[in-house]
Design a protein around this motif. Sequence first.
Motif, PDB file in Angstrom:
ATOM      1  N   LEU A 135       0.845  -1.189   0.000  1.00 43.47           N
ATOM      2  CA  LEU A 135       0.000   0.000   0.000  1.00 43.47           C
ATOM      3  C   LEU A 135       0.880   1.237   0.000  1.00 43.47           C
ATOM      4  O   LEU A 135       1.816   1.329   0.797  1.00 43.47           O
ATOM      5  CB  LEU A 135      -0.896   0.031   1.245  1.00 43.47           C
ATOM      6  CG  LEU A 135      -1.792  -1.170   1.495  1.00 43.47           C
ATOM      7  CD1 LEU A 135      -2.507  -1.021   2.835  1.00 43.47           C
ATOM      8  CD2 LEU A 135      -2.786  -1.335   0.373  1.00 43.47           C
ATOM      9  N   ILE A 136       0.569   2.188  -0.891  1.00 38.59           N
ATOM     10  CA  ILE A 136       1.354   3.423  -0.955  1.00 38.59           C
ATOM     11  C   ILE A 136       0.454   4.623  -1.173  1.00 38.59           C
ATOM     12  O   ILE A 136      -0.647   4.505  -1.692  1.00 38.59           O
ATOM     13  CB  ILE A 136       2.407   3.386  -2.088  1.00 38.59           C
ATOM     14  CG1 ILE A 136       1.741   3.176  -3.450  1.00 38.59           C
ATOM     15  CG2 ILE A 136       3.471   2.348  -1.813  1.00 38.59           C
ATOM     16  CD1 ILE A 136       2.659   3.426  -4.622  1.00 38.59           C
ATOM     17  N   GLU A 137       0.967   5.761  -0.778  1.00 40.41           N
ATOM     18  CA  GLU A 137       0.343   7.032  -1.121  1.00 40.41           C
ATOM     19  C   GLU A 137       1.088   7.596  -2.318  1.00 40.41           C
ATOM     20  O   GLU A 137       2.306   7.500  -2.403  1.00 40.41           O
ATOM     21  CB  GLU A 137       0.422   8.002   0.051  1.00 40.41           C
ATOM     22  CG  GLU A 137      -0.424   7.585   1.227  1.00 40.41           C
ATOM     23  CD  GLU A 137      -0.402   8.584   2.364  1.00 40.41           C
ATOM     24  OE1 GLU A 137       0.629   9.281   2.536  1.00 40.41           O
ATOM     25  OE2 GLU A 137      -1.407   8.671   3.081  1.00 40.41           O
ATOM     26  N   ASP A 138       0.347   8.185  -3.256  1.00 40.04           N
ATOM     27  CA  ASP A 138       0.934   8.751  -4.467  1.00 40.04           C
ATOM     28  C   ASP A 138       0.339  10.141  -4.684  1.00 40.04           C
ATOM     29  O   ASP A 138      -0.868  10.276  -4.889  1.00 40.04           O
ATOM     30  CB  ASP A 138       0.629   7.835  -5.659  1.00 40.04           C
ATOM     31  CG  ASP A 138       1.325   8.262  -6.929  1.00 40.04           C
ATOM     32  OD1 ASP A 138       1.763   9.436  -7.036  1.00 40.04           O
ATOM     33  OD2 ASP A 138       1.429   7.435  -7.853  1.00 40.04           O
ATOM     34  N   GLU A 139       1.189  11.149  -4.636  1.00 38.18           N
ATOM     35  CA  GLU A 139       0.750  12.535  -4.784  1.00 38.18           C
ATOM     36  C   GLU A 139       0.176  12.817  -6.165  1.00 38.18           C
ATOM     37  O   GLU A 139      -0.522  13.811  -6.366  1.00 38.18           O
ATOM     38  CB  GLU A 139       1.915  13.506  -4.516  1.00 38.18           C
ATOM     39  CG  GLU A 139       2.474  13.452  -3.120  1.00 38.18           C
ATOM     40  CD  GLU A 139       3.425  12.267  -2.906  1.00 38.18           C
ATOM     41  OE1 GLU A 139       3.992  11.746  -3.902  1.00 38.18           O
ATOM     42  OE2 GLU A 139       3.576  11.836  -1.758  1.00 38.18           O
ATOM     43  N   GLN A 140       0.450  11.972  -7.145  1.00 43.51           N
ATOM     44  CA  GLN A 140      -0.035  12.192  -8.508  1.00 43.51           C
ATOM     45  C   GLN A 140      -1.454  11.660  -8.725  1.00 43.51           C
ATOM     46  O   GLN A 140      -2.029  11.877  -9.788  1.00 43.51           O
ATOM     47  CB  GLN A 140       0.920  11.555  -9.508  1.00 43.51           C
ATOM     48  CG  GLN A 140       2.289  12.195  -9.482  1.00 43.51           C
ATOM     49  CD  GLN A 140       3.262  11.532 -10.433  1.00 43.51           C
ATOM     50  OE1 GLN A 140       2.966  10.507 -11.040  1.00 43.51           O
ATOM     51  NE2 GLN A 140       4.432  12.117 -10.569  1.00 43.51           N
ATOM     52  N   ILE A 141      -2.001  10.971  -7.747  1.00 43.91           N
ATOM     53  CA  ILE A 141      -3.363  10.448  -7.855  1.00 43.91           C
ATOM     54  C   ILE A 141      -4.326  11.456  -7.237  1.00 43.91           C
ATOM     55  O   ILE A 141      -4.080  11.986  -6.156  1.00 43.91           O
ATOM     56  CB  ILE A 141      -3.489   9.082  -7.140  1.00 43.91           C
ATOM     57  CG1 ILE A 141      -2.620   8.050  -7.848  1.00 43.91           C
ATOM     58  CG2 ILE A 141      -4.935   8.622  -7.094  1.00 43.91           C
ATOM     59  CD1 ILE A 141      -2.635   6.692  -7.185  1.00 43.91           C
ATOM     60  N   SER A 142      -5.423  11.715  -7.922  1.00 45.01           N
ATOM     61  CA  SER A 142      -6.441  12.637  -7.420  1.00 45.01           C
ATOM     62  C   SER A 142      -7.187  12.020  -6.242  1.00 45.01           C
ATOM     63  O   SER A 142      -7.396  10.807  -6.218  1.00 45.01           O
ATOM     64  CB  SER A 142      -7.464  12.947  -8.516  1.00 45.01           C
ATOM     65  OG  SER A 142      -6.829  13.468  -9.645  1.00 45.01           O
ATOM     66  N   ARG A 143      -7.605  12.863  -5.321  1.00 38.73           N
ATOM     67  CA  ARG A 143      -8.434  12.377  -4.205  1.00 38.73           C
ATOM     68  C   ARG A 143      -9.675  11.715  -4.772  1.00 38.73           C
ATOM     69  O   ARG A 143     -10.251  12.165  -5.737  1.00 38.73           O
ATOM     70  CB  ARG A 143      -8.828  13.517  -3.277  1.00 38.73           C
ATOM     71  CG  ARG A 143      -7.678  13.942  -2.385  1.00 38.73           C
ATOM     72  CD  ARG A 143      -8.107  14.918  -1.308  1.00 38.73           C
ATOM     73  NE  ARG A 143      -8.971  14.363  -0.286  1.00 38.73           N
ATOM     74  CZ  ARG A 143      -8.581  13.548   0.700  1.00 38.73           C
ATOM     75  NH1 ARG A 143      -7.329  13.183   0.781  1.00 38.73           N
ATOM     76  NH2 ARG A 143      -9.444  13.115   1.605  1.00 38.73           N
ATOM     77  N   GLY A 144     -10.057  10.596  -4.160  1.00 37.98           N
ATOM     78  CA  GLY A 144     -11.227   9.866  -4.614  1.00 37.98           C
ATOM     79  C   GLY A 144     -10.920   8.798  -5.648  1.00 37.98           C
ATOM     80  O   GLY A 144     -11.800   8.063  -6.086  1.00 37.98           O
ATOM     81  N   THR A 145      -9.643   8.702  -6.050  1.00 34.48           N
ATOM     82  CA  THR A 145      -9.230   7.734  -7.069  1.00 34.48           C
ATOM     83  C   THR A 145      -8.256   6.749  -6.454  1.00 34.48           C
ATOM     84  O   THR A 145      -7.476   7.090  -5.572  1.00 34.48           O
ATOM     85  CB  THR A 145      -8.551   8.455  -8.256  1.00 34.48           C
ATOM     86  OG1 THR A 145      -9.468   9.400  -8.797  1.00 34.48           O
ATOM     87  CG2 THR A 145      -8.127   7.491  -9.333  1.00 34.48           C
ATOM     88  N   ILE A 146      -8.296   5.518  -6.909  1.00 29.33           N
ATOM     89  CA  ILE A 146      -7.391   4.472  -6.442  1.00 29.33           C
ATOM     90  C   ILE A 146      -6.818   3.755  -7.663  1.00 29.33           C
ATOM     91  O   ILE A 146      -7.492   3.608  -8.675  1.00 29.33           O
ATOM     92  CB  ILE A 146      -8.153   3.483  -5.509  1.00 29.33           C
ATOM     93  CG1 ILE A 146      -7.194   2.592  -4.754  1.00 29.33           C
ATOM     94  CG2 ILE A 146      -9.166   2.689  -6.263  1.00 29.33           C
ATOM     95  CD1 ILE A 146      -7.890   1.798  -3.629  1.00 29.33           C
TER      96      ILE A 146
END
Length: 153
Positions: A135-146
Amino acid sequence: MQQDQPQDNCSDFSTVVRAGLPVSSSSQGRDVRGRFLRDVVRTYKNPIVGIDIEDLEVVFRGVRSPALGVGVASGNYRPQRAAQQAFQAAGGRSADHALIVVAFAPGDMRNGEGKMAAREIYQYMDPDCFVNIGLIEDEQISRGTIRVSVLLG
């Protein structure tokens, strides 16, 4: 006495992925392998839940043609829908090993979404299948998207 520094396995990840995963392993285009490698490296460097080099080696061990797929979804049931897309893009076949990376915007993971994505893929796998999830966080992904990436071996 000098303490041992943690070893940087990023080049090892790159070597294992490039050797075991041909560019043609995904029907989604050439950059899918690179995105998967970046996500795997992130699970090692800044994990919420990490993947290590041994996990990659287990997936590639004795596998003739690993398959990689990526799915992206937002809204209701986003982990399940992204996992279904990823699994279908990887050929939609059962495998002995599955490596799953779930990426989401910082602070945007909802309760249990990583497990939901993994369960969605696991239901199509052999009950004795080795499944590992990162599991990672990615700053390039918009909130609400996985984004779910799956490597089947």
